[in-house]
Motif scaffolding. Structure first.
Motif, PDB file in Angstrom:
ATOM      1  N   GLN A   1      46.740  38.069  34.632  1.00  0.00           N
ATOM      2  CA  GLN A   1      46.263  37.959  36.013  1.00  0.00           C
ATOM      3  C   GLN A   1      47.272  37.241  36.898  1.00  0.00           C
ATOM      4  O   GLN A   1      47.477  37.601  38.051  1.00  0.00           O
ATOM      5  CB  GLN A   1      44.930  37.203  36.051  1.00  0.00           C
ATOM      6  CG  GLN A   1      43.723  38.046  35.688  1.00  0.00           C
ATOM      7  CD  GLN A   1      42.437  37.281  35.854  1.00  0.00           C
ATOM      8  OE1 GLN A   1      42.292  36.170  35.350  1.00  0.00           O
ATOM      9  NE2 GLN A   1      41.478  37.870  36.539  1.00  0.00           N
TER      10      GLN A   1
ATOM     11  N   VAL B   1      46.030  44.173  35.495  1.00  0.00           N
ATOM     12  CA  VAL B   1      44.844  43.621  34.837  1.00  0.00           C
ATOM     13  C   VAL B   1      43.834  44.702  34.480  1.00  0.00           C
ATOM     14  O   VAL B   1      43.269  44.715  33.371  1.00  0.00           O
ATOM     15  CB  VAL B   1      44.187  42.538  35.727  1.00  0.00           C
ATOM     16  CG1 VAL B   1      42.810  42.162  35.185  1.00  0.00           C
ATOM     17  CG2 VAL B   1      45.072  41.306  35.790  1.00  0.00           C
TER      18      VAL B   1
ATOM     19  N   PRO C   1      38.099  40.372  34.720  1.00  0.00           N
ATOM     20  CA  PRO C   1      38.804  41.571  34.267  1.00  0.00           C
ATOM     21  C   PRO C   1      37.880  42.499  33.486  1.00  0.00           C
ATOM     22  O   PRO C   1      37.006  42.037  32.740  1.00  0.00           O
ATOM     23  CB  PRO C   1      39.908  41.010  33.360  1.00  0.00           C
ATOM     24  CG  PRO C   1      40.097  39.599  33.807  1.00  0.00           C
ATOM     25  CD  PRO C   1      38.746  39.137  34.251  1.00  0.00           C
TER      26      PRO C   1
END
Length: 440
Positions: free
Chosen positions: A288, A295, A373
């Motif tokens: 990230q 991601v 994510p």
């Protein structure tokens, strides 16, 4: 590297992903406070002094005190590592422990003699909402002593979904499928399996992340291992070392595996020059930070076992919040309220706002924010399907200091899988003897 050292090191990747508390602080109190001042009850909350998670500890107290104006919470800190462990044990034995403290779950919690030193929390209203796998690592036959704080994270294979889609690959559920995928990736000119021995601790994932598969085949393996009745020299535990050797024998590792670092490996994964990386899932926070556009391209699957039915995700459980038996009366009531708040919607919001989750929560009252994510959803499926098990360090106190070195040798082709397993069985003997375990 010890199990604690591995976990501590991983928590530093891209920021704290498991919220284990800490703020260089504050007061030095324990339950020696009178507990009441001007109609208020005062309790003390003990955390470790990791700066990365300090914001969470302070924010949790602020939110709790706003919701419970009749209670004041003083923050206390302890060192990390062995010094912190010794301080916790000393304070418990002398009756000077803080009213609530944040500490490891699993074998280190068991070393606190919880039946005699900690308050049973099994009857609290939130207890029914806790995942059974976490309950297991904060309980004895006589009680449940910890509440979860923070998220779990998995030992898994991170993979590039774009590479998989381009090559028409499916997520493997058996080791044979994993090897087949890897060979197709190699034929496409992409590094199939990323290894990063420049950071030697990363070499352990083939062994450590395979533990969920071991317990799927032999439920009581950890107990028998602690009794010295099981070993890594035979199946099912030998498989982790064999996986390391097979990857090298079939030339499935990136060419620079011997010198590459974890940061190099994550970059390879993010840009698609490497396709699969056995790694802890809290490493997503580093992606990230360093490769934010990638991601959504990263997924995760459990390290496959020989048989699909045995393929389980290995989970590193979060820390627990505990109350010592020396906390009584109004302080006990306040301490229980604090723990309940930490696992309420308000407490969960604090955790979401002040940290990057590295995996799912282990209590149903806490939900991940929409911004996490998509890889986290991959992990959640294993929990939902009851296909996840705690890592060995939560079920047994035994872990030898030289595992990472042994894994590097096996993964580099210097040592065979069988010899590496034998070396590791020898490596743990001294530690087991120092712990005074029977059978060693």
């Amino acid at each position: 590297m010890s199990a604690r050292s591995l976990t501590t090191r991983l928590l530093a990747i891209g920021g704290a992903t498991v919220l284990i508390g800490g703020l260089a602080a504050c007061s030095s109190g324990g339950s020696a406070d009178t507990g009441s001042s001007g109609g208020k009850t005062t309790i003390t909350y003990l955390v470790d002094n990791a700066e990365a998670t300090g914001v969470t500890a302070k924010a949790l107290i602020t939110a709790f005190e706003k919701a419970n104006p009749e209670i004041t919470v003083k923050l206390d800190t302890k060192p990390q590592g062995t010094d912190g462990d010794n301080l916790v044990k000393t304070r418990l034995s002398t009756g000077e422990m803080a009213d609530v403290f944040n500490y490891n779950s699993g074998s280190l919690m068991q070393a606190l003699n919880p039946d005699n030193t900690l308050v049973d929390l099994s009857k609290e209203s939130w207890a029914k909402d806790v995942d059974p796998q976490f309950t297991k690592v904060v309980s004895t036959d006589k009680g449940m002593y910890g509440a979860p704080f923070g998220t779990s994270f998995g030992g898994a294979v991170l993979y590039n979904k774009k590479v998989y889609a381009k090559l028409g690959l499916s997520v493997p559920t058996t080791w044979a499928e994993f090897i087949s995928n890897s060979e197709k990736i190699k034929d496409a000119g992409i590094a199939p399996i990323i290894q990063t021995y420049g950071d030697t601790w990363t070499s352990q994932l083939f062994v450590l992340a395979d533990f969920g598969n071991i317990t799927a085949q032999q439920k009581n393996w950890a107990t028998q291992y602690t009794k010295h009745k099981e070993s890594y020299a035979k199946q099912p535990a030998l498989a982790g070392f064999q996986h390391l050797q097979e990857g090298k024998d079939k030339d499935l590792y990136n060419k620079d595996y011997a010198s590459a670092t974890q940061a190099n490996g994550l970059k390879m994964l993010a840009d698609g020059t490497g396709a699969q990386y056995p790694m802890l899932t809290n490493a997503i926070s580093a992606i990230q930070q360093d490769s934010p556009d990638a991601v959504n391209d990263i997924g995760a699957f459990a390290l496959p076992a020989a048989n699909a039915d045995d393929t389980n995700l290995t989970i590193w459980e979060p820390n627990g919040l505990y109350i010592p038996k020396t906390t009584t009366g109004d302080k006990l009531t306040a301490a229980k309220k604090f723990i309940a708040f930490a696992n309420s919607s308000g407490g969960c919001k604090v955790q979401n706002d002040t940290g990057t989750p590295g995996g799912p929560y282990v209590i149903s009252t806490c939900t991940l924010p929409d911004s996490v994510p998509p890889m986290i959803d991959d992990l959640q499926k294993y929990l939902d399907e009851k296909k996840a098990s705690p890592a060995l360090e939560f079920l047994s106190p035994i872990k030898g200091p030289n595992l990472e070195k042994i894994c590097v040798q096996v993964g580099s082709g210097i040592t065979s899988a069988a010899k590496g397993a034998d070396q590791y069985d020898e490596d743990v003997v001294q530690q087991a003897q120092q712990l005074g375990l029977k059978g060693w």
